[in-house]
Structures are given as structure tokens and as C-alpha cells.
Design a protein around this motif. Structure first.
Motif, PDB file in Angstrom:
ATOM      1  N   PHE A 291       0.715  -1.265  -0.020  1.00  9.56           N
ATOM      2  CA  PHE A 291      -0.021  -0.051   0.039  1.00  9.56           C
ATOM      3  C   PHE A 291       0.954   1.275  -0.034  1.00  9.56           C
ATOM      4  N   GLU A 292       1.728   1.361   0.962  1.00  5.22           N
ATOM      5  CA  GLU A 292       2.870   2.413   0.958  1.00  5.22           C
ATOM      6  C   GLU A 292       3.587   2.731  -0.269  1.00  5.22           C
ATOM      7  N   GLN A 293       4.066   1.592  -1.084  1.00  2.00           N
ATOM      8  CA  GLN A 293       4.627   1.833  -2.274  1.00  2.00           C
ATOM      9  C   GLN A 293       3.845   2.289  -3.337  1.00  2.00           C
ATOM     10  N   LYS A 294       2.470   1.921  -3.313  1.00  2.00           N
ATOM     11  CA  LYS A 294       1.295   2.529  -4.532  1.00  2.00           C
ATOM     12  C   LYS A 294       1.040   4.000  -4.188  1.00  2.00           C
ATOM     13  N   ALA A 295       0.620   4.212  -2.746  1.00  2.00           N
ATOM     14  CA  ALA A 295       0.087   5.328  -2.547  1.00  2.00           C
ATOM     15  C   ALA A 295       1.008   6.518  -2.053  1.00  2.00           C
ATOM     16  N   PHE A 296       2.064   6.076  -1.435  1.00  2.00           N
ATOM     17  CA  PHE A 296       3.078   7.115  -1.099  1.00  2.00           C
ATOM     18  C   PHE A 296       4.509   6.769  -1.788  1.00  2.00           C
ATOM     19  N   PRO A 297       4.821   6.900  -3.308  1.00  4.77           N
ATOM     20  CA  PRO A 297       6.049   6.282  -3.815  1.00  4.77           C
ATOM     21  C   PRO A 297       7.302   7.127  -3.070  1.00  4.77           C
ATOM     22  N   ARG A 298       8.363   6.450  -2.900  1.00  2.00           N
ATOM     23  CA  ARG A 298       9.526   6.826  -2.509  1.00  2.00           C
ATOM     24  C   ARG A 298      10.039   8.431  -3.112  1.00  2.00           C
ATOM     25  N   GLU A 299       9.999   8.293  -4.050  1.00  4.49           N
ATOM     26  CA  GLU A 299      10.675   9.226  -4.962  1.00  4.49           C
ATOM     27  C   GLU A 299      10.033  10.665  -4.988  1.00  4.49           C
ATOM     28  N   SER A 300       8.643  10.391  -4.537  1.00  7.45           N
ATOM     29  CA  SER A 300       7.911  11.923  -4.213  1.00  7.45           C
ATOM     30  C   SER A 300       7.506  12.046  -2.768  1.00  7.45           C
ATOM     31  N   THR A 301       8.015  11.339  -1.756  1.00  9.95           N
ATOM     32  CA  THR A 301       7.890  11.438  -0.446  1.00  9.95           C
ATOM     33  C   THR A 301       9.193  11.436   0.224  1.00  9.95           C
ATOM     34  N   TRP A 302       9.806  10.147   0.594  1.00  9.70           N
ATOM     35  CA  TRP A 302      10.917  10.108   1.537  1.00  9.70           C
ATOM     36  C   TRP A 302      12.235  10.872   0.716  1.00  9.70           C
ATOM     37  N   ASP A 303      12.201  10.585  -0.556  1.00 14.76           N
ATOM     38  CA  ASP A 303      13.395  11.354  -1.510  1.00 14.76           C
ATOM     39  C   ASP A 303      13.294  12.683  -1.457  1.00 14.76           C
ATOM     40  N   ALA A 304      11.831  13.201  -1.508  1.00 19.38           N
ATOM     41  CA  ALA A 304      11.662  14.538  -1.693  1.00 19.38           C
ATOM     42  C   ALA A 304      11.980  15.487  -0.358  1.00 19.38           C
ATOM     43  N   LEU A 305      11.797  14.626   0.656  1.00 21.84           N
ATOM     44  CA  LEU A 305      11.676  15.100   2.186  1.00 21.84           C
ATOM     45  C   LEU A 305      13.248  15.272   2.353  1.00 21.84           C
ATOM     46  N   LEU A 306      14.268  14.458   2.102  1.00 26.41           N
ATOM     47  CA  LEU A 306      15.729  14.612   2.205  1.00 26.41           C
ATOM     48  C   LEU A 306      16.102  15.684   1.516  1.00 26.41           C
ATOM     49  N   ALA A 307      15.869  15.711   0.182  1.00 25.02           N
ATOM     50  CA  ALA A 307      16.333  16.610  -0.649  1.00 25.02           C
ATOM     51  C   ALA A 307      15.821  18.156  -0.269  1.00 25.02           C
ATOM     52  N   GLN A 308      14.712  18.352   0.126  1.00 29.42           N
ATOM     53  CA  GLN A 308      14.323  19.465   0.539  1.00 29.42           C
ATOM     54  C   GLN A 308      14.690  20.099   1.813  1.00 29.42           C
ATOM     55  N   THR A 309      14.641  19.203   2.750  1.00 29.41           N
ATOM     56  CA  THR A 309      15.285  19.648   4.437  1.00 29.41           C
ATOM     57  C   THR A 309      16.666  19.723   4.371  1.00 29.41           C
ATOM     58  N   GLY A 310      17.512  19.003   3.476  1.00 30.34           N
ATOM     59  CA  GLY A 310      19.043  18.754   3.709  1.00 30.34           C
ATOM     60  C   GLY A 310      19.595  18.154   4.502  1.00 30.34           C
ATOM     61  N   VAL A 311      18.916  17.256   5.100  1.00 26.99           N
ATOM     62  CA  VAL A 311      19.400  16.509   6.378  1.00 26.99           C
ATOM     63  C   VAL A 311      19.255  14.940   5.982  1.00 26.99           C
ATOM     64  N   PRO A 312      20.074  14.146   6.864  1.00 31.63           N
ATOM     65  CA  PRO A 312      20.144  12.843   6.451  1.00 31.63           C
ATOM     66  C   PRO A 312      19.167  12.084   6.786  1.00 31.63           C
ATOM     67  N   GLY A 313      18.966  10.949   6.128  1.00 33.67           N
ATOM     68  CA  GLY A 313      17.784  10.004   6.543  1.00 33.67           C
ATOM     69  C   GLY A 313      18.362   8.575   6.539  1.00 33.67           C
ATOM     70  N   VAL A 314      17.752   7.621   7.355  1.00 25.80           N
ATOM     71  CA  VAL A 314      18.117   6.034   7.356  1.00 25.80           C
ATOM     72  C   VAL A 314      16.835   5.444   6.877  1.00 25.80           C
ATOM     73  N   HIS A 315      16.883   5.000   5.701  1.00 27.93           N
ATOM     74  CA  HIS A 315      15.767   4.232   5.113  1.00 27.93           C
ATOM     75  C   HIS A 315      16.335   2.611   5.397  1.00 27.93           C
ATOM     76  N   PHE A 316      15.428   1.844   5.958  1.00 31.24           N
ATOM     77  CA  PHE A 316      15.555   0.162   5.930  1.00 31.24           C
ATOM     78  C   PHE A 316      15.943  -0.189   4.657  1.00 31.24           C
ATOM     79  N   GLU A 317      15.363   0.032   3.642  1.00 30.75           N
ATOM     80  CA  GLU A 317      15.811  -0.591   2.252  1.00 30.75           C
ATOM     81  C   GLU A 317      17.108  -0.232   1.905  1.00 30.75           C
ATOM     82  N   ASP A 318      17.656   0.705   2.235  1.00 30.31           N
ATOM     83  CA  ASP A 318      19.168   1.117   1.820  1.00 30.31           C
ATOM     84  C   ASP A 318      20.199   0.295   2.778  1.00 30.31           C
ATOM     85  N   HIS A 319      19.746  -0.592   3.736  1.00 28.69           N
ATOM     86  CA  HIS A 319      20.966  -0.900   4.488  1.00 28.69           C
ATOM     87  C   HIS A 319      20.726  -2.608   4.687  1.00 28.69           C
TER      88      HIS A 319
END
Length: 351
Positions: A291-319
Motif C-alpha cells: 500500500f505504501e509503495q502504491k500510495a506514497f512512492p518513495r521518490e515523491s515522499t522520502w526522497d523529496a523530504l531529504l532533498a528539500q530539508t537537506g538532512v540525512p535519513g536512514v531508510h531500511f531499504e538502503d541497509h
């Protein structure tokens, strides 16, 4: 013969007296206490038989006690905000063992952390580290089930504060039935009453965790051991796998953009004050993850959040070390897995 007849005799009024039965009030009081204790003990034992035990009630007053710590000498502490995944999956004692400091837990279940982020940004007493849990469906929708808690620290009366302290120390450590999920009227409302025509029914969220006095939370073991209860929790989440009635995709996009803008502004204020901010995306699985992948795609949510705030993030998919953990009802880690996850998360967060 007289034309009229009159009588000067007074009316007779009859008075009835009923004697009050003689009662042995001491015996009556004793019987009432025995009945009360029996019913109370039966209710308590019923919930203990389901595997429940004493747990601190996750009230607004309890949250306020932790929030006030920031303004009462712990402004440089590590603070955790987010939704229920931050509350369940981040174990305070594990972090304390590894880091030597115990964070302040301010996550609110079913609630976007953006209002708390703004609250801390406006508080110049806070100068520490801030870990922000990101559950996409809550963070980017702005849903705030427990938003009223944020105002509690300043609005709470002395009576409410003392009541919270007494409940936390004298009652809640001993009684399981004090859990709001086990109150009589909540249980009655959950019975299989006949459905009324035209009324859309929903299943309310059931008990999921046990809470400590400083709001350290662990998943309730029943979700791990009772497959029927676990399936019920999954069905409850599935009710939300879609847009709410009357909400269009365009409206959802505007809501997401609004939450992003609010987060960017708050983070900018915190960074200017020297606060370290890190976003954290905890695991989800199966139906919830899909559901999250469909309704809240990473590129328009998580990636956008990190890009616009300029702070680091830890996503479980990346580790890789943050993957492969068990989420019994798709959204939260089991109690033992949460310990392992926090230990695996620690070196990543320190880097």
C-alpha cells in the motif's frame, strides 16, 4: 323543613406512618465491597487470561511528562518523534546501553510527527539531537489522531498532573484492566451488533503494545503467539489501504506538498539553532508495504523530504543490516526484533 343543610364538623385527616426497616449498615457495606471486589477481580483475571498484564496507560498526561523534560534541564537530549513505529521499534534501553544516554520518547501513535517537529522548532530550550520517524501514510497525509496531546504540557492543571502521577505509580503497575482497550464500554461497542442500513462500520485498532513509565514501548506478545489476533490486526490496517472517502488523488498530492513545506520550515529553524536532525524509515511488510509503495512512492515522499530539508535519513531499504526483521502485523517489529533492530540501527545513526 329547612331549605339547606350545612355541617360545621371538621374534616378528618388520616395520617399514615411507615416504619423504616432496621438495617445493619456495616453488614450491607461489607456485602457491597465483597461483590465489588469479586466483579473487579473477575474482570482483571479475564484480561490476564488473554496474556495481558499491567502496562502504563499511554495518556496525554504521560506524553506531557516526557515533553516537559526538554524544558526542565534536558534540552540537549536526544529526542524521538514519529508515529507508532518509532514508539514500538526504537528501544530506549538498547540505545542507552550502546550510547550511554537514554532518549526522550515523544512519538505519538496514529499521528504525523510534523506538529511535534514544529513544536520543538519553536522551543529554544531544545538544542540536542532529533530523530524523526517517517511512516509515509501518516507523515505525508497530515493525519493527527493524537494532536491534542501536544498542547497538554501547558494546559494541564495541577490536579491532572497529580492524578497522572498517582495513576502511573499506584494503580497502573498492578492492574491490567486499566488499559483503555479493556474498558467495559469499549468492549460492549465491539460486540457483533446488527448493522444499521447505510452506516459504514469500521474495526477499531486493538491493543498492540505494552508501555513503560518513560514511554518505552514493546509489541504485545499476543501478536506473536496468537495467529487469529495477528490476522485481526492485519485486517484493521487493510481498512486504510486506499484514499479516505471524498479525497481525490489531487487533494492527496496537495496534502503531501503541504506537509513537506511545513517540515522544511521546521527543520530549517532547528538546523539554524544547531540541532542535529535525522529522518528514519522503519520497516513495513506485505500488505502494508505494498500500500505504501502504491500510495506514497518513495521518490515523491522520502526522497523529496531529504532533498528539500537537506538532512540525512536512514531508510531500511538502503541497509542490508536493517532488513529481514519480522513485523507480525505488517507494520511494527516484534519485541525481540525491536531490540536487534535498535542495535543494528545504532552504528548507522552514529555515522
Amino acid at each position: 323543613m329547612p331549605s339547606s343543610i350545612s355541617s360545621s364538623e371538621p374534616e378528618v385527616t388520616h395520617t399514615y406512618e411507615r416504619s423504616t426497616p432496621v438495617l445493619r449498615f456495616g453488614l450491607a457495606g461489607l456485602v457491597a465491597m465483597v461483590v465489588f471486589a469479586t466483579l473487579l477481580g473477575t474482570w482483571e483475571q479475564h484480561w490476564r487470561n488473554t496474556g495481558a498484564g499491567p502496562s502504563t496507560v499511554n495518556s496525554d498526561g504521560l506524553w506531557a511528562m516526557q515533553r516537559r523534560r526538554v524544558d526542565e534541564g534536558e534540552g540537549n537530549a536526544t529526542v524521538l518523534i514519529g508515529s507508532s513505529r518509532m514508539l514500538f521499534d526504537f528501544q530506549l534501553e538498547v540505545w542507552e546501553r550502546l550510547d550511554g544516554t537514554r532518549p526522550i520518547q515523544l512519538a505519538l501513535e496514529g499521528t504525523t510527527p510534523v506538529p511535534v517537529l514544529e513544536d520543538l522548532a519553536a522551543d529554544t530550550n531544545f538544542t540536542g539531537r532529533l530523530f524523526v520517524g517517517v511512516a509515509p501514510d501518516l507523515f505525508f497525509s497530515g493525519f493527527a489522531y493524537r494532536a491534542q496531546a501536544i498542547a497538554t504540557p501547558t494546559k494541564e492543571t495541577p490536579a491532572q498532573r497529580s492524578g497522572q502521577w498517582l495513576a502511573m505509580h499506584l494503580l497502573e503497575p498492578h492492574l491490567a484492566f486499566l488499559e483503555p482497550d479493556f474498558s467495559l464500554f469499549v468492549v460492549l461497542a465491539r460486540q457483533a451488533w446488527p448493522a444499521r442500513e447505510g452506516v459504514r462500520s469500521r474495526i477499531d485498532v486493538r491493543k498492540l503494545d505494552n508501555l513503560g513509565k518513560d514511554r518505552n514501548s514493546r509489541m504485545w506478545a499476543r501478536l506473536e503467539t496468537d495467529s487469529a489476533y495477528r490476522a485481526l490486526a492485519q485486517r484493521i490496517w487493510a481498512q486504510n489501504f486506499g484514499l479516505p472517502p471524498g479525497v481525490t488523488p489531487a487533494m492527496a498530492d496537495r496534502g503531501r506538498d503541504e506537509q513537506l513545506a511545513r517540515a522544511v520550515k521546521a527543520v530549517s529553524t532547528l538546523k539554524a539553532r544547531g540541532v542535529q536532525v535525522v529522518f528514519v524509515r522503519f520497516p513495513s511488510a506485505d500488505g502494508y508495504y505494498a500500500f505504501e509503495q502504491k500510495a506514497f512512492p518513495r521518490e515523491s515522499t522520502w526522497d523529496a523530504l531529504l532533498a528539500q530539508t537537506g538532512v540525512p535519513g536512514v531508510h531500511f531499504e538502503d541497509h542490508p543490516e536493517l532488513q529481514g526483521f519480522w513485523t507480525p502485523e505488517w507494520s511494527h517489529l516484534s519485541a525481540s526484533e525491536a531490540d536487534r533492530y535498535t542495535a543494528a540501527l545504532y552504528p548507522i545513526m552514529k555515522r
